[in-house]
Scaffold this motif. Structure first.
Motif, PDB file in Angstrom:
ATOM      1  N   ILE A 144      -8.864   3.144  -1.844  1.00  0.00           N
ATOM      2  CA  ILE A 144      -8.008   3.592  -2.944  1.00  0.00           C
ATOM      3  C   ILE A 144      -7.818   5.102  -2.876  1.00  0.00           C
ATOM      4  CG2 ILE A 144      -7.772   3.706  -5.459  1.00  0.00           C
ATOM      5  CD1 ILE A 144      -9.535   1.200  -5.632  1.00  0.00           C
ATOM      6  N   SER A 145      -6.637   5.556  -3.220  1.00  0.00           N
ATOM      7  CA  SER A 145      -6.368   6.984  -3.344  1.00  0.00           C
ATOM      8  C   SER A 145      -5.393   7.183  -4.499  1.00  0.00           C
ATOM      9  CB  SER A 145      -5.791   7.554  -2.041  1.00  0.00           C
ATOM     10  OG  SER A 145      -5.754   8.970  -2.086  1.00  0.00           O
ATOM     11  N   SER A 146      -4.885   8.385  -4.619  1.00  0.00           N
ATOM     12  CA  SER A 146      -3.895   8.698  -5.646  1.00  0.00           C
ATOM     13  C   SER A 146      -2.809   9.554  -5.017  1.00  0.00           C
ATOM     14  CB  SER A 146      -4.545   9.425  -6.835  1.00  0.00           C
ATOM     15  OG  SER A 146      -5.237  10.584  -6.407  1.00  0.00           O
ATOM     16  N   PRO A 147      -1.621   9.573  -5.594  1.00  0.00           N
ATOM     17  CA  PRO A 147      -0.497  10.300  -4.982  1.00  0.00           C
ATOM     18  C   PRO A 147      -0.839  11.758  -4.690  1.00  0.00           C
ATOM     19  CG  PRO A 147       0.287   8.927  -6.778  1.00  0.00           C
ATOM     20  CD  PRO A 147      -1.210   8.869  -6.830  1.00  0.00           C
ATOM     21  N   ILE A 162      -4.757   2.094   0.017  1.00  0.00           N
ATOM     22  CA  ILE A 162      -4.579   2.599   1.383  1.00  0.00           C
ATOM     23  C   ILE A 162      -4.681   1.462   2.385  1.00  0.00           C
ATOM     24  CG2 ILE A 162      -5.454   4.191   3.124  1.00  0.00           C
ATOM     25  CD1 ILE A 162      -4.123   5.521   0.710  1.00  0.00           C
ATOM     26  N   ASP A 218       0.826  -1.196   0.000  1.00  0.00           N
ATOM     27  CA  ASP A 218       0.000   0.000   0.000  1.00  0.00           C
ATOM     28  C   ASP A 218       0.871   1.261   0.000  1.00  0.00           C
ATOM     29  OD1 ASP A 218       0.864   0.456   2.629  1.00  0.00           O
ATOM     30  OD2 ASP A 218      -0.994  -0.254   3.541  1.00  0.00           O
ATOM     31  N   ARG A 219       0.228   2.391   0.132  1.00  0.00           N
ATOM     32  CA  ARG A 219       0.937   3.673   0.111  1.00  0.00           C
ATOM     33  C   ARG A 219       2.040   3.736   1.151  1.00  0.00           C
ATOM     34  NH1 ARG A 219      -2.422   9.201   0.966  1.00  0.00           N
ATOM     35  NH2 ARG A 219      -2.759   8.942  -1.285  1.00  0.00           N
ATOM     36  N   TYR A 220       1.843   3.064   2.262  1.00  0.00           N
ATOM     37  CA  TYR A 220       2.773   3.138   3.384  1.00  0.00           C
ATOM     38  C   TYR A 220       3.776   1.986   3.386  1.00  0.00           C
ATOM     39  CZ  TYR A 220      -1.218   6.034   4.550  1.00  0.00           C
ATOM     40  OH  TYR A 220      -2.246   6.951   4.486  1.00  0.00           O
ATOM     41  N   ARG A 221       3.853   1.267   2.244  1.00  0.00           N
ATOM     42  CA  ARG A 221       4.768   0.139   2.071  1.00  0.00           C
ATOM     43  C   ARG A 221       4.429  -1.029   2.981  1.00  0.00           C
ATOM     44  NH1 ARG A 221       5.765  -0.311  -2.369  1.00  0.00           N
ATOM     45  NH2 ARG A 221       7.449  -1.790  -1.908  1.00  0.00           N
ATOM     46  N   GLN A 275      -5.085  -1.576 -11.468  1.00  0.00           N
ATOM     47  CA  GLN A 275      -4.001  -0.617 -11.273  1.00  0.00           C
ATOM     48  C   GLN A 275      -3.160  -0.471 -12.533  1.00  0.00           C
ATOM     49  OE1 GLN A 275      -1.073  -1.716  -8.270  1.00  0.00           O
ATOM     50  NE2 GLN A 275      -1.173   0.345  -7.403  1.00  0.00           N
ATOM     51  N   ALA A 283      -2.450   7.127 -11.664  1.00  0.00           N
ATOM     52  CA  ALA A 283      -1.794   6.368 -10.600  1.00  0.00           C
ATOM     53  C   ALA A 283      -2.798   6.081  -9.487  1.00  0.00           C
ATOM     54  CB  ALA A 283      -0.600   7.143 -10.056  1.00  0.00           C
ATOM     55  N   GLU A 323      -3.322   4.202  -5.764  1.00  0.00           N
ATOM     56  CA  GLU A 323      -2.626   3.675  -4.602  1.00  0.00           C
ATOM     57  C   GLU A 323      -3.627   3.004  -3.672  1.00  0.00           C
ATOM     58  OE1 GLU A 323       1.046   6.802  -3.846  1.00  0.00           O
ATOM     59  OE2 GLU A 323      -0.876   7.146  -2.846  1.00  0.00           O
TER      60      GLU A 323
END
Length: 272
Positions: A213-216, A167, A134-137, A154, A163, A165
């Protein structure tokens, strides 16, 4: 997806993680985790219980034999260790018999809550697949079907210059209860929390088919996501990959509008 290192083995009290994905707070545990093929992790608090090494099981806390659910977890681990890695484990779900205890901790009646919200109980999968990070690895765990669908979604978005990501993905009943307890500690009431989070046992995240889901550059789990190009792309294309937005505006479940929450449709509802 079919290799043993990419599977999380799930039991009611303990998760069995593949080695190499968990971080340790102490140097001693870090060395053990680096050599482990699997790590037993308690759901209630995330405590590492034991590491499976080449020479056998190494306990990471005193009196491992007294840990709740340890025998069931060790049996599941033994089954996986003796099964050829090329053979994926059969699908299955965990029992829901401990759910009422968690609802009792929040003062919720199962029947009344289900009637009021129209939400169904969601069992946890017995096995989950690594769908990336996820976004936070953090490892992103989903069912095998949802993991494949998310990766295709994706990748298709990336081809169009979008893009996406993740969450969060799978969450256990115990983790969901922890969300309530942490928010209560900050002064929120159970009723306030229920407008944002489903009660333990009723979140789609339990089933391993839902992800946020989100985006950068966008904040996580905020309504502002609906104004992004990523959300516009999802509205046009997500259904092609089997995903739907579960909580639109004015949904009948009493959950706030969540443009970030998408779930893989059941086989009966999935597009042909």
């Amino acid at each position: 997806m079919r290799n043993a290192p990419h599977l999380l083995i799930n039991t009611p009290d303990i998760e069995i993680w593949p080695g190499g994905l968990l971080h340790a707070r102490s140097n001693h545990d870090a060395r053990l985790l680096a050599r482990a093929s699997h790590v037993l992790r308690r759901k209630q608090d995330g405590r590492y219980l034991a590491a499976q090494l080449a020479g056998g099981l190494m306990p990471l806390l005193p009196r491992l034999a007294d840990a709740a659910g340890i025998n069931e977890a060790l049996a599941a681990l033994d089954t996986r260790l003796t099964q050829p890695a090329r053979i994926p484990p059969p699908p299955g779900t965990l029992p829901l018999d401990r759910l009422q205890q968690r609802l009792d901790q929040l003062g919720l009646d199962e029947a009344r809550y289900a009637e009021r919200t129209g939400l169904a109980l969601v069992a946890e999968p017995a096995h989950l697949a690594l769908a990336g990070f996820d976004r936070y690895r953090r490892p992103l765990w989903l069912t095998r079907a949802a993991a494949r669908a998310w990766q295709r979604l994706q990748q298709a978005a990336a081809v169009d210059g979008i893009a996406l990501e993740a969450i969060s993905g799978y969450r256990s009943h115990a983790y969901q209860l922890g969300i309530f307890e942490r928010k209560q500690a900050r002064g929120l009431s159970v009723e306030q929390i229920l407008t944002v989070n489903a009660a333990p046992g009723y979140s789609e995240h339990h089933g391993g088919n839902a992800l946020d889901i989100s985006s950068p550059g966008e904040p996580a789990a905020e309504e502002s996501f609906e104004h992004t190009a990523a959300f516009a792309w999802l509205q046009l294309h997500a259904a092609t990959f089997g995903f739907h937005m579960s909580y639109p505006r004015d949904n009948p479940h009493g959950i706030v509008y969540e443009p970030w929450h998408w779930c893989l449709a059941s086989r009966d509802d999935a597009p042909n």
